[in-house]
Design a protein around this motif. Structure first.
Motif, PDB file in Angstrom:
ATOM      1  N   ASP A  73       0.834  -1.216   0.000  1.00  0.00           N
ATOM      2  CA  ASP A  73       0.000   0.000   0.000  1.00  0.00           C
ATOM      3  C   ASP A  73       0.857   1.249   0.000  1.00  0.00           C
ATOM      4  OD1 ASP A  73      -2.240  -1.574   0.020  1.00  0.00           O
ATOM      5  OD2 ASP A  73      -2.604  -1.414   2.170  1.00  0.00           O
ATOM      6  N   CYS A  74       1.922   1.227   0.818  1.00  0.00           N
ATOM      7  CA  CYS A  74       2.803   2.397   0.889  1.00  0.00           C
ATOM      8  C   CYS A  74       3.505   2.623  -0.446  1.00  0.00           C
ATOM      9  CB  CYS A  74       3.827   2.190   1.996  1.00  0.00           C
ATOM     10  SG  CYS A  74       4.974   3.563   2.216  1.00  0.00           S
ATOM     11  N   LEU A  75       3.959   1.536  -1.090  1.00  0.00           N
ATOM     12  CA  LEU A  75       4.656   1.670  -2.374  1.00  0.00           C
ATOM     13  C   LEU A  75       3.726   2.229  -3.437  1.00  0.00           C
ATOM     14  CD1 LEU A  75       7.101   1.267  -4.179  1.00  0.00           C
ATOM     15  CD2 LEU A  75       6.456  -1.139  -4.441  1.00  0.00           C
ATOM     16  N   GLU A  76       2.494   1.762  -3.512  1.00  0.00           N
ATOM     17  CA  GLU A  76       1.562   2.278  -4.524  1.00  0.00           C
ATOM     18  C   GLU A  76       1.255   3.753  -4.298  1.00  0.00           C
ATOM     19  OE1 GLU A  76      -1.810   0.377  -5.917  1.00  0.00           O
ATOM     20  OE2 GLU A  76      -0.889  -1.599  -6.191  1.00  0.00           O
ATOM     21  N   THR A  77       1.160   4.152  -3.015  1.00  0.00           N
ATOM     22  CA  THR A  77       0.900   5.570  -2.724  1.00  0.00           C
ATOM     23  C   THR A  77       2.037   6.434  -3.242  1.00  0.00           C
ATOM     24  OG1 THR A  77      -0.369   4.990  -0.739  1.00  0.00           O
ATOM     25  CG2 THR A  77       0.491   7.232  -0.874  1.00  0.00           C
ATOM     26  N   ARG A  78       3.257   5.993  -3.038  1.00  0.00           N
ATOM     27  CA  ARG A  78       4.412   6.773  -3.486  1.00  0.00           C
ATOM     28  C   ARG A  78       4.552   6.725  -5.014  1.00  0.00           C
ATOM     29  NH1 ARG A  78       6.102   9.497   1.195  1.00  0.00           N
ATOM     30  NH2 ARG A  78       5.398   8.161   2.918  1.00  0.00           N
ATOM     31  N   LEU A  79       4.226   5.590  -5.603  1.00  0.00           N
ATOM     32  CA  LEU A  79       4.259   5.511  -7.070  1.00  0.00           C
ATOM     33  C   LEU A  79       3.251   6.461  -7.694  1.00  0.00           C
ATOM     34  CD1 LEU A  79       4.644   1.647  -7.548  1.00  0.00           C
ATOM     35  CD2 LEU A  79       6.273   3.396  -8.324  1.00  0.00           C
ATOM     36  N   ALA A  80       2.105   6.622  -7.061  1.00  0.00           N
ATOM     37  CA  ALA A  80       1.085   7.549  -7.568  1.00  0.00           C
ATOM     38  C   ALA A  80       1.619   8.976  -7.579  1.00  0.00           C
ATOM     39  CB  ALA A  80      -0.181   7.444  -6.715  1.00  0.00           C
ATOM     40  N   ILE A  81       2.389   9.313  -6.530  1.00  0.00           N
ATOM     41  CA  ILE A  81       2.986  10.659  -6.480  1.00  0.00           C
ATOM     42  C   ILE A  81       4.011  10.810  -7.588  1.00  0.00           C
ATOM     43  CG2 ILE A  81       4.421  12.195  -5.080  1.00  0.00           C
ATOM     44  CD1 ILE A  81       3.158  10.922  -2.600  1.00  0.00           C
ATOM     45  N   CYS A  82       4.833   9.783  -7.767  1.00  0.00           N
ATOM     46  CA  CYS A  82       5.857   9.813  -8.814  1.00  0.00           C
ATOM     47  C   CYS A  82       5.201   9.957 -10.198  1.00  0.00           C
ATOM     48  CB  CYS A  82       6.690   8.542  -8.730  1.00  0.00           C
ATOM     49  SG  CYS A  82       8.082   8.448  -9.886  1.00  0.00           S
ATOM     50  N   TYR A  83       4.114   9.236 -10.435  1.00  0.00           N
ATOM     51  CA  TYR A  83       3.392   9.259 -11.713  1.00  0.00           C
ATOM     52  C   TYR A  83       2.778  10.638 -11.958  1.00  0.00           C
ATOM     53  CZ  TYR A  83      -0.143   8.046 -15.215  1.00  0.00           C
ATOM     54  OH  TYR A  83      -0.931   8.011 -16.343  1.00  0.00           O
ATOM     55  N   ALA A  84       2.226  11.242 -10.913  1.00  0.00           N
ATOM     56  CA  ALA A  84       1.519  12.515 -11.084  1.00  0.00           C
ATOM     57  C   ALA A  84       2.460  13.694 -11.220  1.00  0.00           C
ATOM     58  CB  ALA A  84       0.578  12.740  -9.902  1.00  0.00           C
ATOM     59  N   THR A  85       3.612  13.641 -10.551  1.00  0.00           N
ATOM     60  CA  THR A  85       4.503  14.807 -10.532  1.00  0.00           C
ATOM     61  C   THR A  85       5.666  14.713 -11.496  1.00  0.00           C
ATOM     62  OG1 THR A  85       5.865  13.837  -8.779  1.00  0.00           O
ATOM     63  CG2 THR A  85       3.967  15.177  -8.095  1.00  0.00           C
ATOM     64  N   CYS A  86       5.933  13.511 -12.034  1.00  0.00           N
ATOM     65  CA  CYS A  86       7.115  13.286 -12.875  1.00  0.00           C
ATOM     66  C   CYS A  86       8.405  13.607 -12.116  1.00  0.00           C
ATOM     67  CB  CYS A  86       7.059  14.125 -14.152  1.00  0.00           C
ATOM     68  SG  CYS A  86       5.697  13.684 -15.237  1.00  0.00           S
ATOM     69  N   GLU A  87       8.374  13.500 -10.781  1.00  0.00           N
ATOM     70  CA  GLU A  87       9.541  13.801  -9.950  1.00  0.00           C
ATOM     71  C   GLU A  87       9.968  12.541  -9.196  1.00  0.00           C
ATOM     72  OE1 GLU A  87      11.251  16.547  -9.769  1.00  0.00           O
ATOM     73  OE2 GLU A  87       9.941  17.748 -11.071  1.00  0.00           O
ATOM     74  N   PRO A  88      11.281  12.396  -8.952  1.00  0.00           N
ATOM     75  CA  PRO A  88      11.745  11.263  -8.150  1.00  0.00           C
ATOM     76  C   PRO A  88      11.167  11.338  -6.726  1.00  0.00           C
ATOM     77  CG  PRO A  88      13.575  12.284  -9.328  1.00  0.00           C
ATOM     78  CD  PRO A  88      12.411  13.202  -9.472  1.00  0.00           C
ATOM     79  N   VAL A  89      10.993  10.187  -6.138  1.00  0.00           N
ATOM     80  CA  VAL A  89      10.461  10.116  -4.777  1.00  0.00           C
ATOM     81  C   VAL A  89      11.416   9.286  -3.926  1.00  0.00           C
ATOM     82  CG1 VAL A  89       8.577   9.271  -3.314  1.00  0.00           C
ATOM     83  CG2 VAL A  89       8.062  10.344  -5.528  1.00  0.00           C
TER      84      VAL A  89
ATOM     85  N   ILE B 177      12.395   6.397  -9.410  1.00  0.00           N
ATOM     86  CA  ILE B 177      12.827   7.313 -10.480  1.00  0.00           C
ATOM     87  C   ILE B 177      11.837   7.192 -11.641  1.00  0.00           C
ATOM     88  CG2 ILE B 177      14.701   7.934 -12.034  1.00  0.00           C
ATOM     89  CD1 ILE B 177      16.583   6.421 -10.103  1.00  0.00           C
ATOM     90  N   PRO B 178      11.136   8.260 -11.991  1.00  0.00           N
ATOM     91  CA  PRO B 178      10.165   8.190 -13.100  1.00  0.00           C
ATOM     92  C   PRO B 178      10.862   8.182 -14.467  1.00  0.00           C
ATOM     93  CG  PRO B 178      10.271  10.424 -12.257  1.00  0.00           C
ATOM     94  CD  PRO B 178      11.172   9.596 -11.370  1.00  0.00           C
ATOM     95  N   ILE B 179      10.303   7.407 -15.413  1.00  0.00           N
ATOM     96  CA  ILE B 179      10.801   7.364 -16.799  1.00  0.00           C
ATOM     97  C   ILE B 179       9.676   7.872 -17.704  1.00  0.00           C
ATOM     98  CG2 ILE B 179      11.788   5.951 -18.614  1.00  0.00           C
ATOM     99  CD1 ILE B 179      13.501   6.104 -16.100  1.00  0.00           C
ATOM    100  N   VAL B 180       9.956   9.002 -18.368  1.00  0.00           N
ATOM    101  CA  VAL B 180       8.923   9.632 -19.215  1.00  0.00           C
ATOM    102  C   VAL B 180       9.004   9.046 -20.633  1.00  0.00           C
ATOM    103  CG1 VAL B 180       8.053  11.807 -20.148  1.00  0.00           C
ATOM    104  CG2 VAL B 180       9.058  11.728 -17.835  1.00  0.00           C
ATOM    105  N   GLY B 181       7.843   8.687 -21.188  1.00  0.00           N
ATOM    106  CA  GLY B 181       7.768   8.107 -22.529  1.00  0.00           C
ATOM    107  C   GLY B 181       7.741   9.175 -23.616  1.00  0.00           C
ATOM    108  N   ARG B 182       7.513   8.670 -24.837  1.00  0.00           N
ATOM    109  CA  ARG B 182       7.575   9.580 -25.981  1.00  0.00           C
ATOM    110  C   ARG B 182       6.409  10.555 -26.047  1.00  0.00           C
ATOM    111  NH1 ARG B 182       6.645   4.421 -27.629  1.00  0.00           N
ATOM    112  NH2 ARG B 182       4.640   3.941 -28.676  1.00  0.00           N
ATOM    113  N   PHE B 183       5.364  10.294 -25.292  1.00  0.00           N
ATOM    114  CA  PHE B 183       4.219  11.208 -25.305  1.00  0.00           C
ATOM    115  C   PHE B 183       4.230  12.178 -24.129  1.00  0.00           C
ATOM    116  CE2 PHE B 183       2.660   7.287 -27.403  1.00  0.00           C
ATOM    117  CZ  PHE B 183       2.543   7.796 -28.690  1.00  0.00           C
ATOM    118  N   GLY B 184       5.373  12.240 -23.409  1.00  0.00           N
ATOM    119  CA  GLY B 184       5.493  13.190 -22.305  1.00  0.00           C
ATOM    120  C   GLY B 184       4.873  12.723 -21.009  1.00  0.00           C
TER     121      GLY B 184
END
Length: 491
Positions: A78-94, A114-121
């Motif tokens: 649960d904690c990991l998914e919460t932090r992944l959601a932040i990473c996904y929404a902000t495009c910032e490392p957590v 560490i977020p990895i941005v795709g070709r569509f931004g």
């Protein structure tokens, strides 16, 4: 450990190619994984190492393609998914830490996403590394507890605890009396840096402290060096301090860098030692004066009686050479009667003096019995009437107090015999929970308490002060009362 398991998830987004970096990273003992985000942002494991599988408690193939909360323990997933959601929404490392209670105690984990941005931004993947930092966390926790303990000790003790850099003499206080004035002084000493010694130390002590710090540089671990010097306080007064210092840390060359020290204001100790020295000197003077007084008594009284005996014997001898036999006999008998009387008086005085000076058997008899026996013997030898009223609890007080109370009684009766011209004395000893009171009253001529107390009473007063007690004398036409009080200490 398997090198890697890969899973190509269905969908428009293709797997992330880690290239040559892949093998090295996934062989780590850390939990290393790649998370792919679905179109709606749902995270799923795309790649992971065996450490993740061990944490999930299932084979790796049953972890890949799953959401973290579906395969990991709830408190972790649960904690990991919460932090992944932040990473996904902000495009910032957590970066975050998480502690959980395990069967062997508290475990701490640090995770870096560490977020990895795709070709569509948009964020299409996140690379995660989670490692066990329980050991480091425990060390930090112990360091914090030790620091808190030092601080509490510093507050509880009347001392200052400090770290001293022996290279530049800069000081940093890590505990001490919370008094605002002292805290302000410490802040000034810290701000002064290497100049603190010159600003706050007595000039006459500077060389001694410099030599002390040279010895600190050669100090071995576990050894303690002590030095005393005077420190300038906010009120402008130099106060003596005792400092105990030991090695705290060394530099990369093994040289002593910081020493841990405890500094204690010893002004009261020095004052107490001076008072003890002064008291010892006064007691010694009292002993000398007491011996002089005994010598004077022997000379002025007993010596005179013995001199009278000599005169009487001379008269008796002269009577034998005179002419008339009948007159000679009468003169001889008179001279012998005078000699016998003078010898009896001298003998009584010597016995009385010896009795007054004889040490009591306090330990074997107890205070009450010692006072009764002394009063009984005093009355028999001196002819005074002595009345005694003693509390039974008096036998429970400490030996030192008992001995000094007996000496006070002894001195009081001695003065009554020598100076008071009294016919009676009353001794009363009372004991309560905190105090012992000895009161001795006579019906004599009285004394002037404002004048010199004399050797015996002065010595008694000093002894009572040493015990934390007091002595008072009140006198009038009806006699004198001596009151002695001391704190009660049980034997």
């Amino acid at each position: 450990m398997n090198v890697v398991a890969k899973h190509a998830a269905a969908g428009a987004v293709g797997p992330l190619d880690l290239g040559l970096f892949h093998d090295a990273v996934f062989k780590l003992e850390f939990s290393v994984y790649v998370v792919r985000f679905d179109a709606d942002g749902t995270p799923r494991f795309e790649q992971a190492n065996e450490t993740v599988a061990a944490l999930a408690g299932r084979p790796l193939k049953k972890v890949l393609g799953q959401r973290p909360r579906d395969c990991l323990p709830p408190e972790i997933g649960d904690c990991l998914e919460t932090r992944l959601a932040i990473c996904y929404a902000t495009c910032e490392p957590v970066l975050y830490e998480r502690s959980i209670e395990g069967p062997d105690g508290t475990m701490a984990f640090r995770t870096h996403l560490i977020p990895i941005v795709g070709r569509f931004g948009k964020v299409e993947h996140a690379v995660g590394i989670t490692r066990d930092v329980s050991f480091e966390a425990n060390q930090v926790r112990e360091a914090q507890q030790n620091a808190a303990l030092l601080q509490r000790l510093g507050i509880a003790l009347p001392s200052a605890i400090y770290l001293l850099n022996i290279r530049d003499s800069a000081i940093r206080f890590i505990g001490g009396d919370p008094d605002p004035e002292r805290q302000e002084w410490r802040a000034k000493a810290e701000a002064a840096g290497p100049e603190a010694s010159k600003l706050f130390m007595h000039p006459d002590d500077y060389q001694k402290v410099t030599q002390h710090r040279e010895r600190l540089a050669a100090l071995r671990d576990g050894e303690v060096e002590t030095v005393e010097f005077r420190i300038l306080k906010p009120d402008g007064e130099y106060r003596p301090h005792s400092n105990r210092e030991t090695v705290f840390s060394r530099n990369s060359k093994g040289e002593v860098e910081f020493v841990l020290g405890v500094s204690e204001d010893i002004t009261n100790r020095d004052l107490a030692e001076k008072q003890v020295r002064d008291l010892s000197e006064r007691l010694l003077t009292s002993q000398i004066d007491e011996r002089r007084r005994i010598a004077e008594d022997l000379h002025d009284s007993t010596g005179q009686h013995l001199f009278a005996v000599g005169l009487a014997l001379t008269r008796a001898r002269s009577s034998q050479t005179a002419g008339k036999a009948q007159g000679n006999r009468a003169m001889l008998l008179e001279a012998l009667d005078d000699a016998r009387h003078s010898l009896q008086v001298a003998q009584r005085e010597v016995r009385m003096l010896s009795y007054l000076l004889h040490p009591p058997e306090i330990v074997s008899e107890g205070l009450c019995e010692a006072i009764r026996n002394f009063a009984r013997g005093f009355a028999r030898r001196s002819g005074h009437y002595v009345e005694v009223h003693l509390a039974p609890e008096a036998d429970t007080i400490g030996d030192e107090a008992s001995l000094n109370l007996f000496r006070a009684c002894q001195e009081a009766l001695t003065n009554i015999y020598r100076h008071a011209e009294a016919s009676m004395a009353i001794i009363e000893l009372e004991v309560d929970d905190s105090e012992v009171r000895l009161e001795i009253t006579d019906d004599g001529t009285g004394v002037d308490p404002a004048k010199d107390l004399g050797v015996g009473l002065s010595g008694m007063q000093e002894r009572m002060k040493r015990l934390g007690g007091d002595m008072q004398i009140s006198s009038g036409p009806g006699g004198t009362t001596l009151l002695v009080t001391v704190p009660r200490t049980k034997s």
